[in-house]
Design a protein around this motif. Sequence first.
Motif, PDB file in Angstrom:
ATOM      1  N   VAL A   1     -73.853 -18.638 -24.478  1.00 22.74           N
ATOM      2  CA  VAL A   1     -73.102 -18.199 -25.645  1.00 22.74           C
ATOM      3  C   VAL A   1     -72.350 -16.904 -25.346  1.00 22.74           C
ATOM      4  O   VAL A   1     -72.613 -16.225 -24.348  1.00 22.74           O
ATOM      5  CB  VAL A   1     -74.022 -18.017 -26.870  1.00 22.74           C
ATOM      6  N   HIS A   2     -71.431 -16.563 -26.233  1.00 22.26           N
ATOM      7  CA  HIS A   2     -70.548 -15.423 -26.002  1.00 22.26           C
ATOM      8  C   HIS A   2     -70.908 -14.192 -26.827  1.00 22.26           C
ATOM      9  O   HIS A   2     -70.241 -13.164 -26.729  1.00 22.26           O
ATOM     10  CB  HIS A   2     -69.108 -15.836 -26.309  1.00 22.26           C
TER      11      HIS A   2
ATOM     12  N   VAL B   1     -71.325 -24.490 -26.955  1.00 21.26           N
ATOM     13  CA  VAL B   1     -70.518 -23.858 -25.912  1.00 21.26           C
ATOM     14  C   VAL B   1     -69.625 -24.892 -25.243  1.00 21.26           C
ATOM     15  O   VAL B   1     -68.435 -24.655 -25.016  1.00 21.26           O
ATOM     16  CB  VAL B   1     -71.418 -23.152 -24.878  1.00 21.26           C
ATOM     17  N   ARG B   2     -70.186 -26.056 -24.932  1.00 23.58           N
ATOM     18  CA  ARG B   2     -69.397 -27.109 -24.289  1.00 23.58           C
ATOM     19  C   ARG B   2     -68.287 -27.615 -25.220  1.00 23.58           C
ATOM     20  O   ARG B   2     -67.177 -27.921 -24.778  1.00 23.58           O
ATOM     21  CB  ARG B   2     -70.301 -28.267 -23.872  1.00 23.58           C
TER      22      ARG B   2
ATOM     23  N   SER C   1     -78.257 -34.664 -21.412  1.00 23.39           N
ATOM     24  CA  SER C   1     -77.467 -35.429 -20.459  1.00 23.39           C
ATOM     25  C   SER C   1     -75.971 -35.117 -20.558  1.00 23.39           C
ATOM     26  O   SER C   1     -75.260 -35.135 -19.548  1.00 23.39           O
ATOM     27  CB  SER C   1     -77.680 -36.936 -20.673  1.00 23.39           C
ATOM     28  N   GLN C   2     -75.490 -34.810 -21.766  1.00 23.05           N
ATOM     29  CA  GLN C   2     -74.066 -34.580 -21.961  1.00 23.05           C
ATOM     30  C   GLN C   2     -73.652 -33.132 -21.776  1.00 23.05           C
ATOM     31  O   GLN C   2     -72.468 -32.846 -21.568  1.00 23.05           O
ATOM     32  CB  GLN C   2     -73.636 -35.047 -23.359  1.00 23.05           C
ATOM     33  N   CYS C   3     -74.595 -32.209 -21.858  1.00 22.09           N
ATOM     34  CA  CYS C   3     -74.226 -30.788 -21.885  1.00 22.09           C
ATOM     35  C   CYS C   3     -74.856 -29.967 -20.757  1.00 22.09           C
ATOM     36  O   CYS C   3     -74.850 -28.737 -20.814  1.00 22.09           O
ATOM     37  CB  CYS C   3     -74.620 -30.174 -23.236  1.00 22.09           C
ATOM     38  N   CYS C   4     -75.415 -30.622 -19.748  1.00 25.79           N
ATOM     39  CA  CYS C   4     -76.055 -29.876 -18.666  1.00 25.79           C
ATOM     40  C   CYS C   4     -75.008 -29.187 -17.784  1.00 25.79           C
ATOM     41  O   CYS C   4     -73.853 -29.569 -17.809  1.00 25.79           O
ATOM     42  CB  CYS C   4     -76.912 -30.806 -17.821  1.00 25.79           C
TER      43      CYS C   4
END
Length: 310
Positions: free
Chosen positions: A42-43, A223-224, A307-310
């Motif tokens: 995160v930012h 984030v992604r 699985s989608q955001c690693c």
Amino acid sequence: MSLENGFLKGIIPPLVTPLLGRDELDTEGLEKLVEHILAGGVHGLFVLGTTGEAPGLSYRLRQEIISRTCRQVAGRVPVVVGITDTSFAESANLARFSADSAASAVVLAPPYYFPAGQPELLEYIEHLVPELPLPLVLYNMPSHTKLVFEPDTVRKAMDIPEVIGLKDSSANMVYFHRLQLFLKERPDFTLLVGPEELLGETVLLGGHGGVCGGANLFPRLYVRLYEAAVAGDRTRVEELHELVMQISSTIYSVGHYGSSFLKGIKCALALEGICSDFMAEPFHRFNAPEKARISEYLDKFNPIINSQCC
């Protein structure tokens, strides 16, 4: 960490306040939660927002969570602090404490009790800013404060250099787009969206990020999604947005009341072993049937998100 050129952007989760009792912070849970969120890339972090149950916390506890969070973050990302209060003096006091704790900025919604007129609201900001040792982000939250920072009021507030942005939780896209028109006059002004269901489209259309409650639980997902929107990858945005909507329609919708969103997040964090799900009064944590449903949703979403955001 100070703001980059005075600018705030990206995913800035509104930190849940882990509690063990009415006026007792879950310090171990807070440490785990902060590290869990930061590990997601995160930012920034937003302490004492709506998701942090700020109005239900004592001033002593508010100061404790500010100091502990800022000390633990230790400059890795900016920490912004909510100072909304019905008391002008208490907002200023909390801002000074935040500055002493090395926060980067403060966030202010309209005082909530007696509804102010727009000229009064602008004057309030003009009077408060000289008392603040940190930059100010406005917080448009009409469902909770009974007031809107009308576009004309925001435009006038943008003439105050210390007012660096606005977080909009109205879920009104027409309002958001009207504010975007002002960015031509002040391109350093930050526009952040609160409802995570609108994150993808607002960033695609020029917004600067989101203050997403779900990023307490699944920080890397948001984030992604933000990164895909910045890159203009609409196919990826649609894929990740669908996940966000599934979370919104399940974990946030288990209970029967307006507090269901926060209860769902806190319950999920407790089930994940991150922090306590104790709620500030008058609210209470979910009971066994609701917890079982949240557990089922976590079992469903965790493998997909990993699985989608690693």
